[in-house]
Design an enzyme around this catalytic site. Sequence first.
Site, PDB file in Angstrom:
ATOM      1  N   GLY A 128       4.100 -30.203 103.274  1.00  0.00           N
ATOM      2  CA  GLY A 128       5.215 -29.268 103.315  1.00  0.00           C
ATOM      3  C   GLY A 128       6.008 -29.407 104.602  1.00  0.00           C
ATOM      4  N   THR A 129       5.318 -29.641 105.707  1.00  0.00           N
ATOM      5  CA  THR A 129       6.003 -29.832 106.986  1.00  0.00           C
ATOM      6  C   THR A 129       6.904 -31.054 106.940  1.00  0.00           C
ATOM      7  OG1 THR A 129       4.268 -28.731 108.267  1.00  0.00           O
ATOM      8  CG2 THR A 129       5.638 -30.313 109.437  1.00  0.00           C
ATOM      9  N   CYS A 182      -2.869 -13.625 122.519  1.00  0.00           N
ATOM     10  CA  CYS A 182      -3.844 -14.224 123.426  1.00  0.00           C
ATOM     11  C   CYS A 182      -4.909 -14.995 122.666  1.00  0.00           C
ATOM     12  CB  CYS A 182      -4.470 -13.152 124.296  1.00  0.00           C
ATOM     13  SG  CYS A 182      -3.268 -12.264 125.297  1.00  0.00           S
ATOM     14  N   SER A 198       4.688 -26.503  99.712  1.00  0.00           N
ATOM     15  CA  SER A 198       3.464 -27.187 100.098  1.00  0.00           C
ATOM     16  C   SER A 198       2.341 -26.844  99.130  1.00  0.00           C
ATOM     17  CB  SER A 198       3.061 -26.773 101.522  1.00  0.00           C
ATOM     18  OG  SER A 198       1.939 -27.497 101.972  1.00  0.00           O
ATOM     19  N   ALA A 199       1.694 -27.864  98.574  1.00  0.00           N
ATOM     20  CA  ALA A 199       0.735 -27.663  97.485  1.00  0.00           C
ATOM     21  C   ALA A 199      -0.486 -26.856  97.900  1.00  0.00           C
ATOM     22  CB  ALA A 199       0.304 -29.012  96.920  1.00  0.00           C
ATOM     23  N   HIS A 200      -0.967 -27.015  99.127  1.00  0.00           N
ATOM     24  CA  HIS A 200      -2.203 -26.318  99.481  1.00  0.00           C
ATOM     25  C   HIS A 200      -2.005 -24.813  99.633  1.00  0.00           C
ATOM     26  CE1 HIS A 200      -1.693 -25.545 103.917  1.00  0.00           C
ATOM     27  NE2 HIS A 200      -0.746 -26.453 103.755  1.00  0.00           N
ATOM     28  N   GLN A 248       5.435 -20.073 100.779  1.00  0.00           N
ATOM     29  CA  GLN A 248       4.585 -18.910 100.523  1.00  0.00           C
ATOM     30  C   GLN A 248       4.837 -18.255  99.172  1.00  0.00           C
ATOM     31  OE1 GLN A 248       1.997 -17.924 102.093  1.00  0.00           O
ATOM     32  NE2 GLN A 248       2.187 -19.232 103.889  1.00  0.00           N
TER      33      GLN A 248
END
Length: 459
Positions: free
Chosen positions: A69-70, A320, A194-196, A177
């Site tokens: 996807g990225t 943090c 993105s498939a995952h 999403q």
Amino acid sequence: MPYFDAASSAPLHPVARQALLASLDEGWADPSRLYREGRRARMLLDAAREAAAEAVGCRPDELVFTSSGTRAVHSGVSGALAARRRVGRHLVVSAVEHSSVLHSAAEHEAAGGTTTEVPVDRAGRVDPAAYARALRDDTALACLQSANHEVGTEQPVTEIAQQCRAVGVPLLVDAAQSLAWGPVEGDWSLLTASAHKWGGPAGVGLLVVRKGVRFAAQGPADERESGRAAGFENLPAIVAAAASLRAVRTEAAAEAARLRALVDRIRARVPELVPDVEVVGDPVRRLPHVVTFSCLYVDGETLLHELDLAGFSVSSGSSCTSSTLTPSHVLRAMGVLTEGNVRISLPPGTAAEDVDRFLEVLPGAVAGVRERLGAPVEAAGPADVESLVVDSLGKRCPIPVIELAKVIGDVPVGGTVTVLSDDEAARLDIPAWCGMRGQEYVGERPAERGVAYVVRRVS
């Protein structure tokens, strides 16, 4: 062990597993070859493309498979910007886009382009009017997620796509999403996913470029995937991705209603069970399976560790963390507490009993972390000074906020507390604490070391 982090990566869908194993035997050959094995592989690839295109709501020849996807986002942004360079070099994004979009924007700026980030409201939603004002004559591309990955808020894609179309600017939608729950409505120009995220295997992304949208793929030319995604196709993973997308879509309506009810229960019960908690994100216009809340006086990483020990896998956008020590850009843009943040994203099939047990475990986990950090547990003593200075230099959030909370009652109404801090998260979390506790955030000023944050007691 209940897994509540589907927004990061959903468990492999059973249909994806079956398709993956079957295609390992049938789809190993080069789909560009004309011999028998190649033709068989081509048939599998074409069928997967048609299935994915049907789910997206596009033509099969508009959709290509990428390595993630990225990669789809990076290729989509760079290709659209390059094709419209004569128009201009201005890019518009929202302030809460996925990091892949923001990284593409940073690279664009490093190459001499300009970027406008459109702000969001406290629920994480873009105002369509504000987005429209960001569009200029030299705008080459606009980007907007369909729904946010950290808080689940859905964006007004249809309205913004219409605005972009009216001025001739292509809109790229990151649908990572939301695609499992339904197609993205509106007259968008490019789309990535993105498939995952929907239960397919990792390593498969989708890039859709509508017919008529100018696009110039960047990098060395490659004959595969219409020249838009270089390299040999991972056919077994692609087949599994398309099969699982079709499968989750058939289950989407019923599962969305069931998970939304579970999320509604979490949204209602967490503030009742745990004091000093804010549930963030839009309560209505949101993904059905995501809920995020922020706990005052809590180190998010420590809380996640406690929940992990109790058997729950959740995630956090807290500031943090050992990996970055920087606040979540999404929570920062929303103006909410960045520390002590917990995101619950339920995968399909989540049992109601697991949610109930999580609600039983959470109060004790939060109380234990607060006790170890020395968080205030009762009202402060009588007020006797007009102003106090708290030295929190060298201390990471939430400690500066905890120390502020401990002494705010030591000044009278109208008195001030000045917190000295060199933690960047304090710039976000101290104003957020004031908003949650009904105190006035006066502002900040440079100090000899760090920054001085001034809070006035209101009640």
